[in-house]
Enzyme design. Structure first.
Site, short mmCIF file in Angstrom:
data_model
loop_
_atom_site.label_atom_id
_atom_site.label_comp_id
_atom_site.label_asym_id
_atom_site.label_seq_id
_atom_site.Cartn_x
_atom_site.Cartn_y
_atom_site.Cartn_z
CD GLU A 1 -2.73 -1.51 0.31
OE1 GLU A 1 -2.97 -0.50 -0.61
OE2 GLU A 1 -3.14 -2.62 0.10
CB CYS B 1 -1.15 6.63 1.98
SG CYS B 1 -2.30 5.58 2.75
#
Length: 483
Positions: free
Chosen positions: A226, A260
């Site tokens: 990720e 993020c």
């Protein structure tokens, strides 16, 4: 005869505590490879208890690591989301564990059957970033334990207080052969990613992700990455600028932008930038009348604070217009409370156009038509998310169809990540693999195909040479059936 040489002999030395824990967990897995439904639900319950019974200490540890972290943000984005994830996993676990029936050609294999059986992989490694350290530890653990695995967790060097606390309290809920936490420091990250795990999950930057994947590849360890990226928001010409500003500002200020999946830049229709900027200034003044108060989270460390300062100065020097949303307030630089800014007229040569910002800086771009937006986003790395704001169903479909990303929230930002029946993951440079929901259970399971032969094996009629006679006739007949 000499063995062939290989370029993959320079693996980092694995510290003894890593190796000992891995060996202990691997041995425990081999001794008891498939925990029952009741055992897995107990593991999930223990995860939940670990959070609930240590709530105040965990919040305090995260606050100490940040210097100042909004308690509300910790409780909402870490505790609430994780507890919901654990509850959802426990609720659906019986269904997820059930072997799947698969189709079989009864003319070719009469009396036989096919199944797919989800089974635990073994020992899973997790490398956790600092920005949402509980969420990005316990959400994966929910999927890992639901799938029946064991886990080793390496925390970030910026999460030292939390890492120490988790290492201290974890043995009250799990034996070391089930779960163990490790601090970072001393360059131990590469060594951790070099352990021959059965699966490795990493959340962090693309640069580090590439190094993690390279180390894992030396053991042929599968990875879920990720990685983030530059996620855009697009405000459609039909959408209220006021409403867009309210929703965009909420997520851009959450954790001071250190997410993020946060909005990295926004597209605003030509002629509406001033209106958007005015709403943003008003909203920040209303929601954060004192930037130094605890509701506004600090930047994680001095290096990151200086990086954000340098990013703004670079944009100013190259001709951008900076809009300080905290104008009239005096930020505390020592406490790393970074003043949020809009950056108008950004250009391609600016640092903020080239790197993920990861902070409370929002470049504002203008556009004339939707193809201009799609071309711009598609000319860069695929982002972890896109956020179209429009009530026009055709325009929603256009962006979802034309612009590939890890996920999408329509008329909001970020909230797709918190949906427990949706997978979460990136695509291309923003990551690979998924977790959350059944996709998380499947990621950390071996979906093992099993063929069961019936009492009579008709296919054996083909496997009797010479083939020129009966076997060839039967095969030609089978081929004709398939056309």
């Amino acid at each position: 005869m000499n063995a062939p040489t290989t370029p993959y002999l320079d693996l980092p030395q694995i510290p003894a505590e890593f190796q000992q824990c891995f060996d202990t967990q691997r041995a425990a897995y081999l001794e008891h490879p498939e925990p029952t439904l009741a055992e897995r639900r107990q593991d999930l319950l223990n995860l939940s208890r670990m959070l609930k019974e240590n709530r105040e200490a965990l919040v305090a540890a995260i606050n100490a690591d940040y210097g100042s972290r909004s308690e509300f943000e910790t409780l909402f984005a870490e505790f609430f989301v994780v507890l919901e994830t654990i509850k959802d996993s426990s609720k659906n676990l019986k269904k997820w564990m059930k072997p799947q029936r698969r189709h079989i050609d009864m003319l070719t294999y009469p009396g036989a059957s096919n199944r797919v059986i989800p089974q635990p992989l073994g020992v899973v490694g997790i490398i956790v970033p600092w920005n949402f350290p509980l969420n990005l530890t316990f959400s994966p653990l929910a999927a890992i334990f639901a799938a029946g695995n064991r886990a080793m967790v390496k925390m970030s060097e910026n999460s030292r207080h939390l890492a120490l606390l988790l290492a201290q309290i974890s043995p009250k809920y799990f034996p070391e052969d089930k779960l163990k936490f490790f601090e970072d420091g001393g360059g131990r990250g590469p060594a951790f990613s070099s352990i021959p795990f059965d699966h490795l999950l990493f959340t962090g930057s693309g640069t580090t992700g590439r190094a993690v994947m390279a180390n894992a590849a030396r053991n042929l360890t599968p990875v879920t990455l990720e990685l983030g990226g530059k996620a855009p928001a697009i405000v459609g010409p039909d959408f209220s600028i006021k409403t867009a500003a309210e929703r965009i500002m909420w997520v851009k200020m959450l954790n001071a932008g250190q997410i993020c999946t946060n909005i990295d830049y926004v597209f605003i229709p030509e002629g509406k930038v001033d209106e958007f900027a005015a709403h943003c200034k008003r909203l920040f003044a209303e929601r954060f009348p004192d930037i130094n108060a605890n509701d506004y989270t600090a930047i994680i460390d001095q290096r990151s604070y200086e990086r954000l300062q340098g990013t703004l100065e670079d944009a100013r020097a190259k001709g951008a217009t900076l809009v300080n949303l905290s104008e009239g307030q005096t930020p505390n630089a020592q406490a790393r409370k970074f003043p949020p800014h809009l950056v108008l007229n950004p250009t391609a040569d600016m640092i903020l156009s080239q790197r993920e910002i990861f902070g409370p800086i929002l470049p504002v771009r203008t556009y004339k038509d939707q193809m201009e937006v799609a071309r711009y986003i598609n000319s860069h790395d695929r982002p972890l998310a896109i956020y179209p704001f429009t009530n026009d169903k055709e325009l929603q479909r256009f962006y979802i169809s034309r612009v590939m990303s890890g996920g999408v929230s329509v008329n909001e930002a970020l909230l797709h990540v918190g949906q427990h029946d949706l997978p979460f993951g990136g695509v291309g440079p923003s990551g690979m693999g998924h977790y959350h929901a059944i996709e998380g259970f499947n990621t950390f399971s071996k979906l093992r195909p099993v063929f069961y032969q019936g009492p009579f094996s008709a296919i054996q009629m083909l496997f009797q040479p010479p083939y020129a006679g009966r076997a060839m006739k039967i095969l030609n007949l089978m081929i004709r059936w398939k056309t």
